[in-house]
Design an enzyme around this catalytic site. Sequence first.
Site, mmCIF file in Angstrom:
data_model
loop_
_atom_site.group_PDB
_atom_site.id
_atom_site.type_symbol
_atom_site.label_atom_id
_atom_site.label_comp_id
_atom_site.label_asym_id
_atom_site.label_seq_id
_atom_site.Cartn_x
_atom_site.Cartn_y
_atom_site.Cartn_z
ATOM 1 N N TYR A 98 0.836 -1.214 0.000
ATOM 2 C CA TYR A 98 0.000 0.000 0.000
ATOM 3 C C TYR A 98 0.871 1.264 0.000
ATOM 4 O O TYR A 98 0.633 2.201 -0.762
ATOM 5 C CB TYR A 98 -0.907 -0.043 1.227
ATOM 6 C CG TYR A 98 -1.909 1.087 1.336
ATOM 7 C CD1 TYR A 98 -3.052 1.124 0.531
ATOM 8 C CD2 TYR A 98 -1.730 2.120 2.255
ATOM 9 C CE1 TYR A 98 -3.975 2.150 0.638
ATOM 10 C CE2 TYR A 98 -2.653 3.149 2.380
ATOM 11 C CZ TYR A 98 -3.775 3.159 1.569
ATOM 12 O OH TYR A 98 -4.694 4.178 1.684
ATOM 13 N N LYS A 153 1.066 4.160 -2.875
ATOM 14 C CA LYS A 153 0.691 5.558 -2.589
ATOM 15 C C LYS A 153 1.876 6.503 -2.782
ATOM 16 O O LYS A 153 1.692 7.660 -3.172
ATOM 17 C CB LYS A 153 0.118 5.669 -1.175
ATOM 18 C CG LYS A 153 -1.212 4.943 -1.000
ATOM 19 C CD LYS A 153 -2.287 5.501 -1.916
ATOM 20 C CE LYS A 153 -3.670 4.975 -1.600
ATOM 21 N NZ LYS A 153 -4.707 5.537 -2.497
HETATM 22 P P1 NAI Z 1 -13.392 2.783 1.079
HETATM 23 O O1 NAI Z 1 -12.914 1.399 1.166
HETATM 24 O O2 NAI Z 1 -14.464 3.264 1.995
HETATM 25 O O3 NAI Z 1 -13.859 3.095 -0.435
HETATM 26 C C1 NAI Z 1 -13.064 2.705 -1.504
HETATM 27 C C2 NAI Z 1 -13.805 2.930 -2.802
HETATM 28 O O4 NAI Z 1 -12.976 2.438 -3.849
HETATM 29 C C3 NAI Z 1 -15.116 2.185 -2.892
HETATM 30 O O5 NAI Z 1 -16.049 2.995 -3.560
HETATM 31 C C4 NAI Z 1 -14.787 0.959 -3.750
HETATM 32 O O6 NAI Z 1 -15.883 0.512 -4.503
HETATM 33 C C5 NAI Z 1 -13.731 1.545 -4.664
HETATM 34 N N1 NAI Z 1 -12.866 0.526 -5.235
HETATM 35 C C6 NAI Z 1 -12.160 -0.437 -4.599
HETATM 36 N N2 NAI Z 1 -11.506 -1.197 -5.484
HETATM 37 C C7 NAI Z 1 -11.788 -0.685 -6.715
HETATM 38 C C8 NAI Z 1 -11.422 -1.039 -8.029
HETATM 39 N N3 NAI Z 1 -10.629 -2.080 -8.295
HETATM 40 N N4 NAI Z 1 -11.907 -0.304 -9.042
HETATM 41 C C9 NAI Z 1 -12.726 0.740 -8.812
HETATM 42 N N5 NAI Z 1 -13.116 1.121 -7.594
HETATM 43 C C10 NAI Z 1 -12.651 0.408 -6.562
HETATM 44 O O7 NAI Z 1 -12.100 3.700 1.182
HETATM 45 P P2 NAI Z 1 -11.860 5.203 1.652
HETATM 46 O O8 NAI Z 1 -11.367 5.179 3.027
HETATM 47 O O9 NAI Z 1 -12.997 6.066 1.275
HETATM 48 O O10 NAI Z 1 -10.583 5.534 0.733
HETATM 49 C C11 NAI Z 1 -10.641 6.271 -0.466
HETATM 50 C C12 NAI Z 1 -9.227 6.555 -0.912
HETATM 51 O O11 NAI Z 1 -8.534 7.273 0.106
HETATM 52 C C13 NAI Z 1 -8.396 5.298 -1.165
HETATM 53 O O12 NAI Z 1 -7.540 5.511 -2.258
HETATM 54 C C14 NAI Z 1 -7.590 5.174 0.103
HETATM 55 O O13 NAI Z 1 -6.403 4.463 -0.106
HETATM 56 C C15 NAI Z 1 -7.344 6.620 0.436
HETATM 57 N N6 NAI Z 1 -7.012 6.866 1.833
HETATM 58 C C16 NAI Z 1 -7.900 6.592 2.844
HETATM 59 C C17 NAI Z 1 -7.559 6.852 4.162
HETATM 60 C C18 NAI Z 1 -8.502 6.592 5.299
HETATM 61 O O14 NAI Z 1 -8.066 6.787 6.452
HETATM 62 N N7 NAI Z 1 -9.722 6.172 5.087
HETATM 63 C C19 NAI Z 1 -6.260 7.415 4.496
HETATM 64 C C20 NAI Z 1 -5.415 7.682 3.381
HETATM 65 C C21 NAI Z 1 -5.793 7.419 2.102
#
Ligand code: NAI
Length: 246
Positions: A154, A158
């Site tokens: 990861y 990133k």
């Molecule tokens: P989440 O797990 O709640 O949502 C992830 C979204 O990505 C979902 O809509 C899912 O359907 C979609 N997704 C997953 N695999 C996919 C694929 N192969 N193709 C298309 N869509 C796909 O995650 P969250 O927390 O909302 O994270 C969003 C972004 O922010 C991610 O890139 C994550 O790495 C990043 N992030 C999140 C943090 C956190 O603390 N929640 C911290 C730092 C970064």
Amino acid sequence: MSLTGKVALVTGASRGIGRAVALKLAAEGAALVVTATSLERAQKTADEITVIGGRALAVKVNVAIIAEVEALFSKVVETFGRLDILVNNAGITRDGLLMRMKEADWNEVIDVNLTGTFTCTREAVKLMVKSKGGRIVNISSVVGEMGNAGQANYCASKAGVIGFSKAVAREYAKRNITVNAITPGFIETDMTGVLSDSVKEELLKQIPAGRFGKPDDIANAVYFLVSEMGSYITGHVLAINGGMHM
Ligand code: NAI
């Protein structure tokens, strides 16, 4: 509304940060392309946008599959004829210590988080060059900057997103396309919801602001970067982490 007439695409917009970003950009007047790995879940966010008076197209896409990304952009052209804003938000984790990390877990994370960002950006830039401008925001992570035990795949993906964003920012600055990365800290979503209470307690101790972030903390920053206010900001990495990493 400052984004009226603009078309925005947000990947992974069914929940969490992506959903909040899609709703914010729609509230500011943009027409939205909402993608997720399930059409039903993408449609749910699209319906929320319709309820607030916006326009949204829901598309099922796995960003790790190039043919699906190409089909997505064909649909964008068919429906809206242009794309002004791309937010590469889709992301996954497959955590594990390095010695036990399976190749499949490495590949899956790189394919979705990094290669997905690459293919979506490549397709978006083709449209943005034609319409003489655009805004791209890539969602990286604080751990892409500082590392985290148990997340070598990861963190590599990133950190890759940060280097990728800077390279593309340099390539397309003269074309009036800005490219920035956001590095969220700990944001309360499904992705972090799986962590145990003791892990969350430890994390909280590392956050000077004394609280976890909310999806809207990220959505507001994305809006700033893609609006007129962000027109001279490119190649920037914007940390939104409550002071967790400086
Ligand atoms: P989440 O797990 O709640 O949502 C992830 C979204 O990505 C979902 O809509 C899912 O359907 C979609 N997704 C997953 N695999 C996919 C694929 N192969 N193709 C298309 N869509 C796909 O995650 P969250 O927390 O909302 O994270 C969003 C972004 O922010 C991610 O890139 C994550 O790495 C990043 N992030 C999140 C943090 C956190 O603390 N929640 C911290 C730092 C970064």
